[in-house]
Design an enzyme around this catalytic site. Structure first.
Site, PDB file in Angstrom:
ATOM      1  N   HIS A  52     -35.553  30.279   6.423  1.00 42.58           N
ATOM      2  CA  HIS A  52     -34.176  30.284   5.916  1.00 42.58           C
ATOM      3  C   HIS A  52     -33.188  30.925   6.896  1.00 42.58           C
ATOM      4  O   HIS A  52     -32.223  30.260   7.313  1.00 42.58           O
ATOM      5  CB  HIS A  52     -34.148  30.929   4.521  1.00 42.58           C
ATOM      6  CG  HIS A  52     -32.771  31.190   4.006  1.00 42.58           C
ATOM      7  ND1 HIS A  52     -31.880  30.177   3.747  1.00 42.58           N
ATOM      8  CD2 HIS A  52     -32.121  32.344   3.729  1.00 42.58           C
ATOM      9  CE1 HIS A  52     -30.733  30.701   3.320  1.00 42.58           C
ATOM     10  NE2 HIS A  52     -30.853  32.013   3.298  1.00 42.58           N
ATOM     11  N   HIS A  76     -28.987  38.073   7.970  1.00 45.22           N
ATOM     12  CA  HIS A  76     -28.120  38.192   6.802  1.00 45.22           C
ATOM     13  C   HIS A  76     -28.824  38.625   5.521  1.00 45.22           C
ATOM     14  O   HIS A  76     -28.217  39.210   4.649  1.00 45.22           O
ATOM     15  CB  HIS A  76     -27.320  36.902   6.576  1.00 45.22           C
ATOM     16  CG  HIS A  76     -28.096  35.812   5.892  1.00 45.22           C
ATOM     17  ND1 HIS A  76     -28.912  34.950   6.567  1.00 45.22           N
ATOM     18  CD2 HIS A  76     -28.189  35.466   4.585  1.00 45.22           C
ATOM     19  CE1 HIS A  76     -29.462  34.095   5.706  1.00 45.22           C
ATOM     20  NE2 HIS A  76     -29.051  34.401   4.503  1.00 45.22           N
ATOM     21  N   GLU A  80     -30.514  42.812   2.049  1.00 44.57           N
ATOM     22  CA  GLU A  80     -30.608  42.345   0.670  1.00 44.57           C
ATOM     23  C   GLU A  80     -32.068  42.273   0.193  1.00 44.57           C
ATOM     24  O   GLU A  80     -32.390  42.706  -0.899  1.00 44.57           O
ATOM     25  CB  GLU A  80     -29.944  40.958   0.590  1.00 44.57           C
ATOM     26  CG  GLU A  80     -30.051  40.251  -0.745  1.00 44.57           C
ATOM     27  CD  GLU A  80     -29.197  40.913  -1.817  1.00 44.57           C
ATOM     28  OE1 GLU A  80     -28.320  41.715  -1.448  1.00 44.57           O
ATOM     29  OE2 GLU A  80     -29.427  40.638  -3.003  1.00 44.57           O
ATOM     30  N   ASP A  81     -32.942  41.753   1.031  1.00 44.71           N
ATOM     31  CA  ASP A  81     -34.283  41.410   0.563  1.00 44.71           C
ATOM     32  C   ASP A  81     -35.421  42.229   1.158  1.00 44.71           C
ATOM     33  O   ASP A  81     -36.578  41.954   0.878  1.00 44.71           O
ATOM     34  CB  ASP A  81     -34.570  39.923   0.861  1.00 44.71           C
ATOM     35  CG  ASP A  81     -33.694  39.013   0.013  1.00 44.71           C
ATOM     36  OD1 ASP A  81     -33.212  39.486  -1.032  1.00 44.71           O
ATOM     37  OD2 ASP A  81     -33.490  37.861   0.408  1.00 44.71           O
ATOM     38  N   ASP A 143     -25.195  29.850   4.814  1.00 46.45           N
ATOM     39  CA  ASP A 143     -26.268  30.332   3.937  1.00 46.45           C
ATOM     40  C   ASP A 143     -26.347  29.451   2.683  1.00 46.45           C
ATOM     41  O   ASP A 143     -27.401  28.940   2.309  1.00 46.45           O
ATOM     42  CB  ASP A 143     -25.932  31.794   3.571  1.00 46.45           C
ATOM     43  CG  ASP A 143     -26.938  32.410   2.612  1.00 46.45           C
ATOM     44  OD1 ASP A 143     -28.121  32.011   2.656  1.00 46.45           O
ATOM     45  OD2 ASP A 143     -26.534  33.301   1.837  1.00 46.45           O
ATOM     46  N   ASP A 264     -11.106   0.666  -3.564  1.00 44.96           N
ATOM     47  CA  ASP A 264     -11.230   1.405  -2.312  1.00 44.96           C
ATOM     48  C   ASP A 264     -12.524   2.202  -2.214  1.00 44.96           C
ATOM     49  O   ASP A 264     -12.540   3.388  -2.059  1.00 44.96           O
ATOM     50  CB  ASP A 264     -10.013   2.278  -2.030  1.00 44.96           C
ATOM     51  CG  ASP A 264      -9.588   3.062  -3.251  1.00 44.96           C
ATOM     52  OD1 ASP A 264     -10.219   2.872  -4.300  1.00 44.96           O
ATOM     53  OD2 ASP A 264      -8.651   3.856  -3.144  1.00 44.96           O
TER      54      ASP A 264
HETATM   55 MN    MN Z   1     -29.642  33.730   2.478  1.00 47.57          MN
END
Ligand code: MN
Length: 739
Positions: A52, A76, A80-81, A143, A264
Site C-alpha cells: 500500500h 504515511h 497511524e498503524d 492514499d 451526448d
Molecule cells: Mn494509507
C-alpha cells in the site's frame, strides 16, 4: 491474472526521470523504514501491507511530486498503524516530513464522533492542513485512490461507507484543486462500490453500444482531423471518448432518461500546440463543420476557472440531429485539466533548479490558498460540525437551490427543482392542489427550473388534482412519490368503476341481475381468488384495466352448463367494443362527447407528438389502461390511429379560460436582412408573451429562417402572436412547427 508486486526501484526510476537533482537516498531510507515497521502486517487482500505505501508513493511519483512527498507517501501510515511516534520520524527524517505525516495522521485519526461530525472534523483538519502545505492533501488523495482501487476485499457495507465519503469529500476536493483525472477515477470507483447493481447495468448497456459508439467517434474525429488539416490549423491530437459512467449515470438520473434518450454519450477533444490562438482557430473549424448550440458554448480560456482549468467547450449538432460536445485546449491546458494544481510541478519546474523550485512552490501555495480560503472562511462562521459540513458541501458542489416563500421561509431543494417540488416541499396538499406558480410576481410554467433566491408563490385551486404530466418535471422524490401514488390510486379507483360497469353490462346481456353477482361478496371473492387476486375490488380493477374479461368472470360464476345456456353470443360484441362503450358511458356526458377538463383530468393525457393547444380542434383516442389520449386533429399520428375507429372519441375543451402555459414552436420565413430576429422577438414581447428560445439561420435559397419557442395559454393567444409576427416588415410566412 498475476499481479506483479511493485518495487521501490520502479518508483525511484520515475522520480529520477521527472525531478531535478532528486534526493534518492531519502526515498530509499523512507522505504527501508516503512518496510521495517510494517513488517508482518497484511492488507485485507492478504498481500504484505508494504504494497500500500509503495503504491501510494508510485501514484505520487506519477504526479511528478517531489521526493519529500514520495517519501511521505511511503511513511504515511507508520505513525497511524505501527508503534513509531512522530518524534522518531523527526529524528530520522526531519521537520518537513514530520509535519506532513502529522497532517495525514490527524486526518486519518477518527474518534468516536457521529458520522457527520467525523466527516466535518476530518474535512476541517484537511482544509487547515492544506493551507499550510498542499502536499498533505495530494498524498491523502493518492492514499484514498489506492484504497478505492483495492476495495474488493472489504465487506460491502464498509465499501459503501468509504465510497460515500469519497463522493462527499475527496472527489469534490480533487475537483476543487482541478485534478480531473483523480476526481474521475474516485467517482467511478465510488459509483461501482456504492451502487454495484446500477453500475453493472449501465456498464453493460454502454458495452452493448460500444462498437456503434466507437464507429461514430471515429467518424467524428476523422472529420475533425481532415478539416483541421485542410485549413492548416495545427493540432497535436484529436481524441474521442465515451462519457464516464458516473457522470452518465448522474445525467440519466437527473433528467430521468434512459440510455437510448441520451445523445451526448460521446465527446471529442482537440489538443493543440501551446498557443491559445490555435484553440480559437480549431473552434471556428468545428463550427464550420457542424451547427453549434449557442447557449452551450463556454470560453474557459478567456475566463479560466478558479482551479486554473482552461478549455473551450462547444456542443454541436450533426446532420443526424445528434448532439455532442467538443472540447478544445492546448497541451499545457490539457495537463492542468487532468492534474490540476499537481501539474504545476511538471510545467513550471521541469528545467528549474531547487532554488527556483522553492519560489515556484511558494507561488503554488498562493494559488491553492486562493482556492481553498473560501472553505476556511465557512469554517469560522459555522457553529458546529454539521453546519460546517453542510456549508462545505454547498461550497464544493453547489448542487442545492435555496428559494423563498412570499413570507420569507427558506425552502432547500436540489438543483433542477421546479415550482412543483417547491409546492410539495411546503406541504403535500399544496402540491396536489397546485395549478400554477409565480416567481418574482410573474406567472411561470410549472417546469421552470428554480434559481437561488427565487421568491416563489404557489397558486392553488381547491378541487384541482395532480396530473400525470407532472412526473416530467418534478425532481424531488417527495413530489414524485406523491404524484405517482395519486395517479395509481386514481387509476385504480377508475378501473374499479369501469370494471363494475363492464361486469354489469355483461350480466345484462345474460339477462342476469347484476346485483346477484356484484352484491354476492363470497362469490366475488371466490372468483377473485381463482384469478390469484385477493379481493372483489381487485377483480373489478382487473376487468377495468382490460386484463380480465367480464365474460369469463360470468362463466366462473354460472358454471359451464348454465353459462352455455344463457350465452347470448349470437351477435358477437368484441371485448374492445364493449370496453370502449363502457368507457364512453362512464366518463362521457352522453354517448360520444367527452369534456376534457384540461390536463388535470386523470383519464385524459395530451399526446406528446402534437401537444394540442387549448382552442385547437382535438380528437381523443382510448388507450386501455391509460385513459384517453388527446391529439390535435391535424396530428399526423391521428391518421394511423383512425384505423381503430372504435377507439376514437369526440372530445372538446371544457369551458373557461386556459390557465396553463404551453410551449409552441413557430417557424418564420423572412427576407434575408439584419434585425429580423430582433424585430420578431420584439413583436412577441410587446404582446406580453414569454419566449423560451429563439434562433436564426439562413436557408439555401437565401431566406431567413427564424425559429422561436413561445409560451402561450391557448389557440387565441397563439393566433395573436402569429398575426403580430406576420406584421413585422420582412416576414414572409409564419407557421407552427411540429404537428
Ligand atoms: Mn494509507
Amino acid at each position: 491474472m498475476i499481479k506483479i508486486m511493485i518495487r521501490i526501484e520502479d518508483v525511484i526510476e520515475k522520480v529520477e526521470k521527472n525531478r531535478p537533482e532528486p534526493d534518492i537516498d531519502l526515498i530509499r531510507r523512507a522505504y527501508l523504514f516503512s518496510a521495517l515497521h510494517h513488517r508482518g502486517q497484511k492488507r485485507a487482500s492478504g498481500e504484505p501491507y508494504l504494497v500500500h505505501p509503495l503504491e501510494v508513493a508510485d501514484i505520487l511519483a506519477d504526479m511528478r511530486l517531489d521526493e519529500t512527498s514520495v517519501s511521505t507517501g511511503l511513511l504515511h501510515d507508520v505513525v497511524e498503524d505501527t508503534l513509531v511516534d512522530l518524534e522518531t520520524i523527526r529524528s530520522y527524517f526531519g521537520d518537513e516530513i514530520t509535519h506532513l505525516v502529522d497532517g495525514l495522521t490527524k486526518i486519518a485519526h477518527i474518534s468516536n464522533l457521529s458520522k457527520e461530525k467525523q466527516q466535518a472534523e476530518n474535512v476541517r483538519k484537511m482544509v487547515l492542513a492544506m493551507i499550510t502545505d498542499v502536499r498533505v492533501v495530494l498524498i491523502k488523495l493518492a492514499d484514498r485512490l489506492h484504497n478505492m482501487r483495492t476495495m474488493q476485499f472489504l465487506k460491502p457495507e464498509k465499501r459503501a461507507r468509504i465510497s460515500q465519503e469519497t463522493l462527499d469529500i475527496y472527489a469534490p476536493i480533487a475537483h476543487r484543486l482541478g485534478m480531473g483525472k483523480v476526481r474521475s477515477e474516485l467517482e467511478d470507483l465510488s459509483f461501482q462500490n456504492l451502487y454495484p447493481e446500477e453500475y453493472r447495468k449501465l456498464s453493460n448497456e454502454v458495452e452493448a453500444r460500444r462498437t456503434e459508439l466507437e464507429a461514430a467517434l471515429e467518424k467524428i474525429t476523422d472529420l475533425i482531423k481532415t478539416k483541421l488539416n485542410e485549413n492548416d490549423v495545427p493540432f497535436i491530437e484529436v481524441q474521442g471518448r465515451v462519457k464516464r459512467l458516473y457522470s452518465l449515470w448522474k445525467k440519466l438520473k437527473k433528467r430521468k432518461l434512459t440510455i437510448e434518450e441520451v445523445y451526448d454519450l460521446i465527446a471529442a477533444r482537440i489538443i493543440t500546440p501551446n498557443d491559445k490562438k490555435n484553440c480559437y482557430l480549431a473552434l471556428s473549424v468545428v463550427h464550420d463543420i457542424w451547427t453549434p448550440v449557442p447557449e452551450r458554448f463556454k470560453d474557459w480560456i478567456g475566463n479560466p476557472r478558479d482551479n486554473l482549468y482552461q478549455s473551450l467547450h462547444t456542443s454541436v449538432i450533426n446532420d443526424n440531429g445528434q448532439s455532442f460536445e467538443v472540447q478544445i485546449r492546448t497541451e499545457e491546458m490539457h495537463h492542468v485539466a487532468e492534474e490540476g494544481v499537481a501539474a504545476h510541478w511538471k510545467y513550471k519546474e521541469r528545467k528549474l533548479g531547487r532554488r527556483e523550485e522553492d519560489a515556484s512552490l511558494d507561488e503554488l501555495r498562493k494559488t491553492v490558498e486562493k482556492l481553498l480560503l473560501p472553505l476556511v472562511e465557512t469554517t469560522q462562521d459555522a457553529e458546529d460540525s454539521e453546519d460546517f459540513i453542510e456549508s462545505l458541501k454547498l461550497d464544493l458542489y453547489p448542487k442545492d437551490v435555496y428559494a423563498f416563500t412570499p413570507m420569507g421561509k427558506i425552502i432547500q431543494l436540489p438543483r433542477g427543482a421546479t415550482p412543483l417540488d417547491f409546492a410539495y416541499a411546503i406541504h403535500s396538499e399544496v402540491g396536489d392542489a397546485c395549478t400554477g406558480a409565480k416567481i418574482k410576481g410573474r406567472i411561470v410554467p410549472l417546469r421552470t427550473e428554480l434559481q437561488n433566491g427565487d421568491v416563489v408563490e404557489i397558486l392553488t385551486t381547491p378541487n384541482s388534482k395532480p396530473s400525470r404530466d407532472w412526473l416530467n418535471y418534478a425532481v424531488t422524490s417527495k413530489a414524485r412519490n406523491r404524484i405517482r401514488h395519486w395517479i395509481a390510486d386514481q387509476q385504480r379507483a377508475d378501473s374499479i368503476e369501469i370494471g363494475r360497469k363492464l361486469l354489469e353490462k355483461e350480466a345484462d346481456k345474460f339477462r342476469l341481475s347484476p346485483k346477484k353477482l356484484l352484491n354476492n361478496d363470497d362469490e366475488m371473492k371466490r372468483i377473485a381468488n381463482e384469478y390469484g387476486l385477493g379481493r372483489a375490488e381487485d377483480l373489478l380493477a382487473s376487468i377495468g384495466y382490460g386484463k380480465t374479461l367480464p365474460r369469463n368472470v360470468l362463466a366462473k360464476f354460472l358454471g359451464a352448463e348454465k353459462f352455455a345456456e344463457l350465452d347470448p353470443e349470437k351477435k358477437k360484441e368484441t371485448r374492445l367494443e364493449s370496453s370502449v362503450k363502457a368507457v364512453k358511458k362512464f366518463i362521457g356526458l352522453g354517448e360520444d362527447a367527452i369534456i376534457v377538463r384540461g390536463v388535470d383530468n386523470l383519464l385524459t393525457t395530451r399526446a406528446r407528438c402534437c401537444n394540442p393547444l387549448r382552442g385547437e380542434e382535438i380528437i381523443g383516442y382510448i388507450s386501455l389502461g391509460k385513459g384517453i389520449v388527446v391529439h390535435n386533429k391535424r396530428c399526423k399520428n391521428v391518421q394511423q390511429l383512425m384505423v381503430n375507429r372504435d377507439r376514437i372519441v369526440d372530445v372538446e375543451w371544457a369551458k373557461g379560460e386556459g390557465k396553463e402555459i404551453q410551449s409552441v414552436r413557430l417557424l418564420a420565413t423572412t427576407e434575408n436582412r439584419t434585425g429580423m430576429l430582433a424585430g420578431i422577438t420584439n413583436a412577441i414581447a410587446e404582446i406580453k408573451t414569454g419566449i423560451r428560445d429563439a434562433r436564426a439561420e439562413v436557408s439555401k435559397n437565401d431566406r431567413g429562417l427564424i425559429e422561436v419557442t413561445i409560451e402561450v395559454f391557448d389557440k387565441k393567444h397563439l393566433d395573436k402572436v402569429v398575426t403580430s409576427v406576420q406584421q413585422v416588415p420582412g416576414v414572409i410566412a409564419v407557421e407552427r412547427v411540429n404537428y
